[in-house]
Design a protein around this motif. Structure first.
Motif, PDB file in Angstrom:
ATOM      1  N   ARG A   8     -17.297   8.496   0.389  1.00 11.22           N
ATOM      2  CA  ARG A   8     -18.771   7.723   0.120  1.00 11.22           C
ATOM      3  C   ARG A   8     -19.076   7.321   1.506  1.00 11.22           C
ATOM      4  NH1 ARG A   8     -15.289   3.133  -4.107  1.00 11.22           N
ATOM      5  NH2 ARG A   8     -14.853   5.072  -5.365  1.00 11.22           N
ATOM      6  N   ASN A   9     -18.391   6.871   2.949  1.00 11.31           N
ATOM      7  CA  ASN A   9     -19.264   6.980   3.564  1.00 11.31           C
ATOM      8  C   ASN A   9     -20.038   7.598   4.257  1.00 11.31           C
ATOM      9  OD1 ASN A   9     -18.583   4.300   3.847  1.00 11.31           O
ATOM     10  ND2 ASN A   9     -16.665   4.101   4.884  1.00 11.31           N
ATOM     11  N   LYS A  10     -19.858   8.879   4.340  1.00 12.95           N
ATOM     12  CA  LYS A  10     -20.692  10.198   4.603  1.00 12.95           C
ATOM     13  C   LYS A  10     -22.064  10.024   5.029  1.00 12.95           C
ATOM     14  CE  LYS A  10     -17.118  13.656   5.429  1.00 12.95           C
ATOM     15  NZ  LYS A  10     -16.364  15.273   4.593  1.00 12.95           N
TER      16      LYS A  10
ATOM     17  N   GLN B  48     -12.458   6.527   1.125  1.00  9.45           N
ATOM     18  CA  GLN B  48     -13.724   5.662   1.630  1.00  9.45           C
ATOM     19  C   GLN B  48     -14.603   6.349   2.815  1.00  9.45           C
ATOM     20  OE1 GLN B  48     -13.581   2.591   0.512  1.00  9.45           O
ATOM     21  NE2 GLN B  48     -15.613   2.801   1.173  1.00  9.45           N
ATOM     22  N   GLU B  49     -13.491   7.342   3.011  1.00  9.03           N
ATOM     23  CA  GLU B  49     -14.339   8.502   4.490  1.00  9.03           C
ATOM     24  C   GLU B  49     -15.577   9.410   3.567  1.00  9.03           C
ATOM     25  OE1 GLU B  49     -11.171  10.383   6.097  1.00  9.03           O
ATOM     26  OE2 GLU B  49     -10.692   8.813   7.386  1.00  9.03           O
TER      27      GLU B  49
END
Length: 353
Positions: free
Chosen positions: A291-293, A288-289
């Motif tokens: 992807r959020n970048k 998730q981290e």
């Protein structure tokens, strides 16, 4: 009284008397024979020159036969043969012919003062590429090194395949063998050729015959400048201990240490499931981290305000006026027609005066 050094040296131009029928009038007791095989590519040449070989050996009463089916040459003595060494010379003759030496040169072996030496070089070097390079070094560019060696040793040298055939006097053959073996040991033949040239010049001086020539000969030292390459992976030896290494812990030992061994099967299963879920949660969090970048906006650079150049400058009007006046005074371009005529008239008057 004769000096001992003179007795030990062979006089110049001395030749051993030839072996004749009178030396051995009864001939030989037994028949001797030698045979040698020859390669397929020599068959055509040997067929052509075989009558000449037989004619040369008939003079020494030695028979020669060529077997093309087996691919061999045989020489045998006859009842008329009186020279016991003739069969040895005939054996050397067929050996040289098998090693690609032309008949014109090989026939010289039947002379008393000529010998031959077949040097095997195939097994002296391990790698085939290295062997070919060193054999080429012996030949030299366009055969120049081999030619120089032939002139210095008075020998005929033939390099063919895995052998070097040399034909000439005994002293020359000794030098040829030394040069060939040194070349195969990675010593360039030019060093030996230099030594031979110096020896040839020293031999001309009769005073130096009984003296040692070591002080005149060059001494070549090995110059191994390159350092030995060290391997990337170095195997460091551990200190020797007579005791064996400790036994690795088994799965039961690990479970006993953690206390898991005493839990019930249901509890063990639940614990395993919890560990798996914890790992999955960590993996989803990391994913998730990542992807959020993509949605995080980049930091904007702070805009630095540039100072406007001050346009207010004092203009000196008087200085500009002076510049315009000076420009008017200067005469630019060609003079008017009237002024040119006046100038020409003034010049003529000057000339007349």
């Amino acid at each position: 009284t004769v000096d001992e050094s003179e007795l030990l040296t062979v006089p110049d131009g001395w030749k051993e008397p030839a072996f004749t029928r009178e030396d051995n009038p009864k001939g030989l007791l037994e028949e001797s024979s030698f045979a040698t095989l020859f390669p397929k590519y020599r068959e055509a040449y040997l067929k052509e020159c075989w009558p000449l070989v037989q004619k040369a050996l008939d003079e020494h009463y030695v028979n020669a036969t060529l077997d093309l089916i087996e691919g061999s040459m045989t020489v045998t003595t006859t009842k008329k043969t009186f020279d016991p060494y003739a069969i040895i010379r005939a054996r050397d003759l067929i050996k040289l012919l098998a090693r690609s030496v032309p008949f014109e040169q090989a026939v010289r072996i039947l002379q008393d003062d000529v010998a031959c030496d077949i040097i095997k070089i195939g097994s002296l070097v391990r790698k085939r590429d290295t062997f070919i390079k060193r054999r080429g070094r012996l030949l030299g560019p366009k055969g120049s090194t081999l030619k120089a060696l032939e002139l210095l040793t008075n020998c005929y040298i033939m390099v063919q395949g895995n052998t070097v055939s040399a034909l000439g006097p005994f002293s020359g053959l000794k030098e040829v063998r030394k040069v060939v073996l040194d070349t195969m040991k990675n010593i360039h033949p030019i060093y030996n050729i230099k030594t031979l040239m110096i020896k040839r010049e020293l031999a001309k001086d009769p005073e130096l015959r009984s003296q040692s020539w070591e002080r005149f000969l060059p001494k070549f030292k090995k110059k191994n400048l390159k350092k030995r390459k060290e391997p990337k992976k170095k195997n460091i030896k551990k200190e020797y201990t007579p005791f064996p290494p400790p036994q690795p812990e088994s799965q039961i030992d690990k479970e006993l240490a953690s206390g898991e061994y005493f839990l019930k099967e249901r509890q063990k299963k639940r614990k395993r499931m919890e560990e798996i879920k914890a790992k999955q949660a960590d993996a989803t969090k990391k994913r998730q981290e990542e992807r959020n970048k993509a949605f995080i906006p980049p930091k904007e650079k702070t805009v630095v305000k540039t100072k406007k150049a001050s346009t207010e400058k004092k203009i000196d009007i008087e200085a500009i006026k002076e510049k315009v006046k000076n420009a008017k005074k200067k005469k630019l371009g060609a003079l008017p027609v009237e002024q040119v005529k006046l100038k020409m008239a003034a010049d003529e008057k000057k000339k007349k005066k």
